[in-house]
Design an enzyme around this catalytic site. Structure first.
Site, PDB file in Angstrom:
ATOM      1  N   GLY A  46     -41.699  -5.620 -31.590  1.00  0.00           N
ATOM      2  CA  GLY A  46     -40.569  -4.748 -31.899  1.00  0.00           C
ATOM      3  C   GLY A  46     -40.069  -5.036 -33.303  1.00  0.00           C
ATOM      4  O   GLY A  46     -40.409  -6.073 -33.895  1.00  0.00           O
ATOM      5  N   GLN A  51     -33.636  -5.403 -39.870  1.00  0.00           N
ATOM      6  CA  GLN A  51     -34.526  -6.531 -40.202  1.00  0.00           C
ATOM      7  C   GLN A  51     -35.299  -6.299 -41.500  1.00  0.00           C
ATOM      8  O   GLN A  51     -35.827  -7.236 -42.089  1.00  0.00           O
ATOM      9  CB  GLN A  51     -35.514  -6.802 -39.060  1.00  0.00           C
ATOM     10  CG  GLN A  51     -34.840  -7.316 -37.791  1.00  0.00           C
ATOM     11  CD  GLN A  51     -35.840  -7.589 -36.693  1.00  0.00           C
ATOM     12  OE1 GLN A  51     -36.225  -6.667 -35.979  1.00  0.00           O
ATOM     13  NE2 GLN A  51     -36.265  -8.824 -36.555  1.00  0.00           N
ATOM     14  N   CYS A  95     -38.072 -13.988 -32.447  1.00  0.00           N
ATOM     15  CA  CYS A  95     -37.531 -12.969 -33.357  1.00  0.00           C
ATOM     16  C   CYS A  95     -38.224 -13.124 -34.703  1.00  0.00           C
ATOM     17  O   CYS A  95     -38.338 -14.246 -35.211  1.00  0.00           O
ATOM     18  CB  CYS A  95     -36.022 -13.160 -33.511  1.00  0.00           C
ATOM     19  SG  CYS A  95     -35.245 -11.930 -34.588  1.00  0.00           S
ATOM     20  N   LEU A  96     -38.655 -12.005 -35.253  1.00  0.00           N
ATOM     21  CA  LEU A  96     -39.355 -12.068 -36.544  1.00  0.00           C
ATOM     22  C   LEU A  96     -38.407 -12.497 -37.666  1.00  0.00           C
ATOM     23  O   LEU A  96     -38.863 -12.939 -38.718  1.00  0.00           O
ATOM     24  CB  LEU A  96     -40.000 -10.714 -36.852  1.00  0.00           C
ATOM     25  CG  LEU A  96     -41.096 -10.276 -35.862  1.00  0.00           C
ATOM     26  CD1 LEU A  96     -41.588  -8.870 -36.188  1.00  0.00           C
ATOM     27  CD2 LEU A  96     -42.259 -11.263 -35.866  1.00  0.00           C
ATOM     28  N   HIS A 137     -33.288  -6.358 -27.016  1.00  0.00           N
ATOM     29  CA  HIS A 137     -33.302  -7.250 -28.189  1.00  0.00           C
ATOM     30  C   HIS A 137     -33.161  -6.404 -29.469  1.00  0.00           C
ATOM     31  O   HIS A 137     -32.398  -6.757 -30.377  1.00  0.00           O
ATOM     32  CB  HIS A 137     -34.617  -8.038 -28.175  1.00  0.00           C
ATOM     33  CG  HIS A 137     -34.860  -8.937 -29.347  1.00  0.00           C
ATOM     34  ND1 HIS A 137     -34.938 -10.308 -29.229  1.00  0.00           N
ATOM     35  CD2 HIS A 137     -35.092  -8.668 -30.666  1.00  0.00           C
ATOM     36  CE1 HIS A 137     -35.166 -10.844 -30.419  1.00  0.00           C
ATOM     37  NE2 HIS A 137     -35.284  -9.866 -31.314  1.00  0.00           N
ATOM     38  N   GLU A 138     -33.894  -5.281 -29.520  1.00  0.00           N
ATOM     39  CA  GLU A 138     -33.870  -4.451 -30.746  1.00  0.00           C
ATOM     40  C   GLU A 138     -32.538  -3.721 -30.895  1.00  0.00           C
ATOM     41  O   GLU A 138     -32.017  -3.594 -32.015  1.00  0.00           O
ATOM     42  CB  GLU A 138     -35.031  -3.446 -30.727  1.00  0.00           C
ATOM     43  CG  GLU A 138     -36.423  -4.065 -30.657  1.00  0.00           C
ATOM     44  CD  GLU A 138     -36.670  -5.160 -31.675  1.00  0.00           C
ATOM     45  OE1 GLU A 138     -36.069  -5.132 -32.750  1.00  0.00           O
ATOM     46  OE2 GLU A 138     -37.471  -6.074 -31.361  1.00  0.00           O
ATOM     47  N   HIS A 141     -30.085  -5.903 -32.403  1.00  0.00           N
ATOM     48  CA  HIS A 141     -30.182  -5.956 -33.877  1.00  0.00           C
ATOM     49  C   HIS A 141     -29.347  -4.844 -34.508  1.00  0.00           C
ATOM     50  O   HIS A 141     -28.724  -5.036 -35.558  1.00  0.00           O
ATOM     51  CB  HIS A 141     -31.639  -5.791 -34.328  1.00  0.00           C
ATOM     52  CG  HIS A 141     -32.442  -7.063 -34.346  1.00  0.00           C
ATOM     53  ND1 HIS A 141     -32.089  -8.166 -35.082  1.00  0.00           N
ATOM     54  CD2 HIS A 141     -33.608  -7.389 -33.737  1.00  0.00           C
ATOM     55  CE1 HIS A 141     -32.992  -9.125 -34.921  1.00  0.00           C
ATOM     56  NE2 HIS A 141     -33.933  -8.681 -34.101  1.00  0.00           N
TER      57      HIS A 141
HETATM   58  O1  K1U Z   1     -37.124  -7.950 -33.131  1.00  0.00           O
HETATM   59  C1  K1U Z   1     -37.925  -8.818 -33.420  1.00  0.00           C
HETATM   60  O2  K1U Z   1     -37.603  -9.756 -34.115  1.00  0.00           O
HETATM   61  C2  K1U Z   1     -39.327  -8.732 -32.890  1.00  0.00           C
HETATM   62  C3  K1U Z   1     -39.556  -9.629 -31.695  1.00  0.00           C
HETATM   63  C4  K1U Z   1     -39.277  -8.833 -30.439  1.00  0.00           C
HETATM   64  C5  K1U Z   1     -39.101  -9.567 -29.156  1.00  0.00           C
HETATM   65  C6  K1U Z   1     -39.885 -10.625 -28.791  1.00  0.00           C
HETATM   66  C7  K1U Z   1     -39.713 -11.264 -27.575  1.00  0.00           C
HETATM   67  C8  K1U Z   1     -38.746 -10.830 -26.738  1.00  0.00           C
HETATM   68  C9  K1U Z   1     -37.945  -9.791 -27.099  1.00  0.00           C
HETATM   69  C10 K1U Z   1     -38.131  -9.143 -28.299  1.00  0.00           C
HETATM   70  C11 K1U Z   1     -40.996 -10.101 -31.732  1.00  0.00           C
HETATM   71  O3  K1U Z   1     -41.884  -9.323 -31.679  1.00  0.00           O
HETATM   72  S1  K1U Z   1     -41.284 -11.796 -31.856  1.00  0.00           S
HETATM   73  C12 K1U Z   1     -43.071 -11.932 -31.780  1.00  0.00           C
HETATM   74  C13 K1U Z   1     -43.629 -11.721 -30.416  1.00  0.00           C
HETATM   75  O4  K1U Z   1     -42.899 -11.712 -29.437  1.00  0.00           O
HETATM   76  C14 K1U Z   1     -45.081 -11.525 -30.239  1.00  0.00           C
HETATM   77  C15 K1U Z   1     -45.969 -11.644 -31.270  1.00  0.00           C
HETATM   78  C16 K1U Z   1     -47.325 -11.446 -31.063  1.00  0.00           C
HETATM   79  C17 K1U Z   1     -47.801 -11.135 -29.825  1.00  0.00           C
HETATM   80  C18 K1U Z   1     -46.926 -11.008 -28.772  1.00  0.00           C
HETATM   81  C19 K1U Z   1     -45.579 -11.203 -28.973  1.00  0.00           C
HETATM   82 ZN    ZN Z   2     -35.415  -9.942 -33.445  1.00  0.00          ZN
END
Ligand code: K1U
Ligand code: ZN
Length: 173
Positions: A46, A51, A95-96, A137-138, A141
Protein backbone atom coordinates in the site's frame (compact mmCIF):
# COMPACT_ATOMS: atom_id res chain seq x y z
CA UNK A 1 5.35 7.03 -14.85
CA UNK A 2 8.08 7.76 -12.33
CA UNK A 3 9.10 6.52 -8.93
CA UNK A 4 8.80 9.14 -6.18
CA UNK A 5 10.89 9.36 -3.00
CA UNK A 6 9.08 8.09 0.11
CA UNK A 7 9.15 10.38 3.16
CA UNK A 8 10.63 8.90 6.32
CA UNK A 9 9.15 9.56 9.78
CA UNK A 10 9.47 12.02 11.49
CA UNK A 11 8.20 14.51 8.91
CA UNK A 12 5.41 17.08 9.50
CA UNK A 13 3.72 16.01 6.23
CA UNK A 14 3.18 12.54 7.71
CA UNK A 15 1.36 14.11 10.68
CA UNK A 16 -0.98 16.33 8.60
CA UNK A 17 -4.56 15.71 7.52
CA UNK A 18 -4.79 15.41 3.73
CA UNK A 19 -7.33 17.43 1.73
CA UNK A 20 -10.17 15.86 -0.33
CA UNK A 21 -9.39 15.44 -4.05
CA UNK A 22 -12.90 16.16 -5.35
CA UNK A 23 -12.86 15.84 -9.12
CA UNK A 24 -10.11 13.65 -10.61
CA UNK A 25 -7.63 15.64 -12.72
CA UNK A 26 -4.85 14.48 -15.05
CA UNK A 27 -2.42 15.41 -12.29
CA UNK A 28 -4.14 13.00 -9.87
CA UNK A 29 -4.10 10.21 -12.51
CA UNK A 30 -0.35 10.77 -13.01
CA UNK A 31 0.21 10.77 -9.24
CA UNK A 32 -1.71 7.47 -8.88
CA UNK A 33 0.42 5.85 -11.63
CA UNK A 34 3.61 7.10 -9.94
CA UNK A 35 2.42 5.83 -6.55
CA UNK A 36 1.68 2.34 -7.91
CA UNK A 37 5.15 2.19 -9.48
CA UNK A 38 6.72 3.41 -6.21
CA UNK A 39 4.71 0.87 -4.13
CA UNK A 40 5.59 -2.13 -6.33
CA UNK A 41 9.26 -1.07 -6.45
CA UNK A 42 9.59 -0.61 -2.66
CA UNK A 43 8.13 -3.33 -2.40
CA UNK A 44 4.96 -2.67 -0.45
CA UNK A 45 1.28 -3.56 -0.38
CA UNK A 46 0.00 0.00 0.00
CA UNK A 47 0.99 3.66 -0.28
CA UNK A 48 -0.80 6.89 0.60
CA UNK A 49 -0.19 10.25 -1.14
CA UNK A 50 1.21 11.99 2.00
CA UNK A 51 4.03 9.40 2.00
CA UNK A 52 5.25 10.95 -1.27
CA UNK A 53 4.70 14.45 0.08
CA UNK A 54 1.30 15.16 -1.51
CA UNK A 55 -1.39 16.09 1.04
CA UNK A 56 -4.34 14.75 -1.00
CA UNK A 57 -6.75 11.95 -0.04
CA UNK A 58 -5.50 9.30 -2.46
CA UNK A 59 -4.16 5.81 -1.77
CA UNK A 60 -3.06 2.78 -3.75
CA UNK A 61 -2.86 -0.85 -2.65
CA UNK A 62 -2.42 -4.40 -3.88
CA UNK A 63 -2.54 -7.10 -1.22
CA UNK A 64 -2.45 -10.10 -3.57
CA UNK A 65 0.28 -12.28 -2.06
CA UNK A 66 -0.07 -15.54 -4.01
CA UNK A 67 2.43 -15.67 -6.87
CA UNK A 68 -0.02 -17.65 -9.04
CA UNK A 69 -2.71 -14.93 -8.70
CA UNK A 70 -2.87 -11.87 -10.99
CA UNK A 71 -2.04 -8.51 -9.36
CA UNK A 72 -4.96 -6.31 -8.27
CA UNK A 73 -3.75 -2.70 -8.27
CA UNK A 74 -6.37 -0.51 -6.58
CA UNK A 75 -6.57 3.29 -6.56
CA UNK A 76 -8.90 4.87 -4.01
CA UNK A 77 -9.72 8.59 -4.24
CA UNK A 78 -11.36 10.20 -1.19
CA UNK A 79 -11.88 6.85 0.62
CA UNK A 80 -14.19 6.70 3.63
CA UNK A 81 -14.80 3.88 6.12
CA UNK A 82 -18.58 3.63 6.36
CA UNK A 83 -18.78 0.46 8.48
CA UNK A 84 -16.37 -1.42 10.79
CA UNK A 85 -16.88 -4.87 12.28
CA UNK A 86 -17.02 -5.34 16.05
CA UNK A 87 -14.64 -8.25 15.60
CA UNK A 88 -11.01 -7.17 15.83
CA UNK A 89 -7.90 -8.70 14.32
CA UNK A 90 -4.21 -8.28 15.08
CA UNK A 91 -1.61 -8.01 12.32
CA UNK A 92 2.11 -7.30 12.52
CA UNK A 93 2.27 -4.05 10.52
CA UNK A 94 5.16 -2.34 8.78
CA UNK A 95 5.35 1.02 7.02
CA UNK A 96 7.41 2.23 4.09
CA UNK A 97 7.87 5.52 5.98
CA UNK A 98 9.25 3.64 9.02
CA UNK A 99 11.63 1.11 7.42
CA UNK A 100 12.44 -2.20 9.13
CA UNK A 101 10.16 -1.61 12.14
CA UNK A 102 7.20 -3.92 12.80
CA UNK A 103 4.60 -4.14 15.55
CA UNK A 104 1.26 -5.79 16.27
CA UNK A 105 -1.71 -3.47 15.73
CA UNK A 106 -5.31 -4.34 16.55
CA UNK A 107 -7.99 -3.06 14.14
CA UNK A 108 -11.51 -4.02 13.03
CA UNK A 109 -11.32 -7.31 11.12
CA UNK A 110 -13.65 -6.08 8.35
CA UNK A 111 -14.47 -2.63 7.00
CA UNK A 112 -16.72 -1.30 4.28
CA UNK A 113 -15.12 1.53 2.33
CA UNK A 114 -16.56 3.94 -0.24
CA UNK A 115 -14.36 5.90 -2.67
CA UNK A 116 -14.19 7.53 -6.08
CA UNK A 117 -12.45 5.72 -8.93
CA UNK A 118 -9.95 7.39 -11.28
CA UNK A 119 -12.79 7.48 -13.84
CA UNK A 120 -14.89 9.46 -11.35
CA UNK A 121 -17.29 6.60 -10.47
CA UNK A 122 -18.64 5.84 -6.99
CA UNK A 123 -17.22 2.57 -5.60
CA UNK A 124 -17.86 0.53 -2.47
CA UNK A 125 -16.35 -2.71 -1.14
CA UNK A 126 -16.19 -4.74 2.06
CA UNK A 127 -12.58 -5.66 2.88
CA UNK A 128 -11.37 -8.43 5.17
CA UNK A 129 -8.03 -10.04 6.08
CA UNK A 130 -4.88 -8.24 4.96
CA UNK A 131 -6.92 -5.97 2.64
CA UNK A 132 -8.87 -4.63 5.66
CA UNK A 133 -5.67 -4.03 7.66
CA UNK A 134 -3.98 -2.33 4.73
CA UNK A 135 -6.86 -0.01 3.76
CA UNK A 136 -7.18 1.13 7.40
CA UNK A 137 -3.40 1.70 7.64
CA UNK A 138 -3.51 3.79 4.43
CA UNK A 139 -6.58 5.82 5.46
CA UNK A 140 -4.77 6.53 8.75
CA UNK A 141 -1.96 8.08 6.64
CA UNK A 142 -4.56 10.41 5.07
CA UNK A 143 -5.52 11.49 8.60
CA UNK A 144 -1.90 12.06 9.67
CA UNK A 145 -1.78 8.90 11.79
CA UNK A 146 0.97 6.25 11.76
CA UNK A 147 0.81 2.66 13.03
CA UNK A 148 3.27 3.59 15.80
CA UNK A 149 0.60 5.95 17.20
CA UNK A 150 -1.17 2.77 18.43
CA UNK A 151 1.90 1.65 20.42
CA UNK A 152 2.90 2.47 23.98
CA UNK A 153 4.77 5.84 24.19
CA UNK A 154 8.11 4.25 25.11
CA UNK A 155 8.08 1.89 22.11
CA UNK A 156 6.97 4.77 19.83
CA UNK A 157 9.80 7.00 21.10
CA UNK A 158 12.33 4.21 20.59
CA UNK A 159 11.26 3.74 16.96
CA UNK A 160 11.22 7.50 16.34
CA UNK A 161 14.79 7.81 17.67
CA UNK A 162 15.90 5.02 15.32
CA UNK A 163 14.30 6.85 12.39
CA UNK A 164 15.98 10.17 13.29
CA UNK A 165 19.32 8.32 13.30
CA UNK A 166 18.52 6.61 9.97
CA UNK A 167 17.65 9.95 8.35
CA UNK A 168 20.87 11.52 9.66
CA UNK A 169 22.91 8.61 8.25
CA UNK A 170 21.12 8.77 4.88
CA UNK A 171 21.70 12.55 4.69
CA UNK A 172 25.43 12.04 5.28
CA UNK A 173 25.78 9.21 2.69
O1 K1U B 1 1.62 2.38 3.92
C1 K1U B 1 2.70 1.83 3.90
O2 K1U B 1 3.65 2.29 4.49
C2 K1U B 1 2.86 0.53 3.15
C3 K1U B 1 2.82 -0.67 4.06
C4 K1U B 1 1.39 -1.16 4.15
C5 K1U B 1 1.03 -2.12 5.23
C6 K1U B 1 1.83 -3.16 5.60
C7 K1U B 1 1.44 -4.05 6.59
C8 K1U B 1 0.25 -3.87 7.20
C9 K1U B 1 -0.54 -2.82 6.86
C10 K1U B 1 -0.17 -1.95 5.86
C11 K1U B 1 3.72 -1.74 3.47
O3 K1U B 1 3.50 -2.18 2.39
S1 K1U B 1 5.07 -2.27 4.40
C12 K1U B 1 5.80 -3.56 3.40
C13 K1U B 1 5.03 -4.83 3.40
O4 K1U B 1 4.13 -5.02 4.21
C14 K1U B 1 5.35 -5.88 2.42
C15 K1U B 1 6.41 -5.80 1.56
C16 K1U B 1 6.67 -6.81 0.65
C17 K1U B 1 5.87 -7.91 0.59
C18 K1U B 1 4.80 -8.02 1.44
C19 K1U B 1 4.53 -7.02 2.34
ZN1 ZN C 1 2.52 3.26 6.24
Amino acid sequence: MAKRPILIHPDPRLKSEAAPVGSVSGEIKALAADMLETMYDAPGIGLAAPQVGVLSRLLVMDCVKEEDQPPRPMVLVDPQIVWSSEEQSVYEEGCLSIPDQYADVERPAEVEVTWTSLEGGACSERFSGLWATCVQHEIDHLDGRLFIDYLKPLKRQMITRKMVKLKRERARA
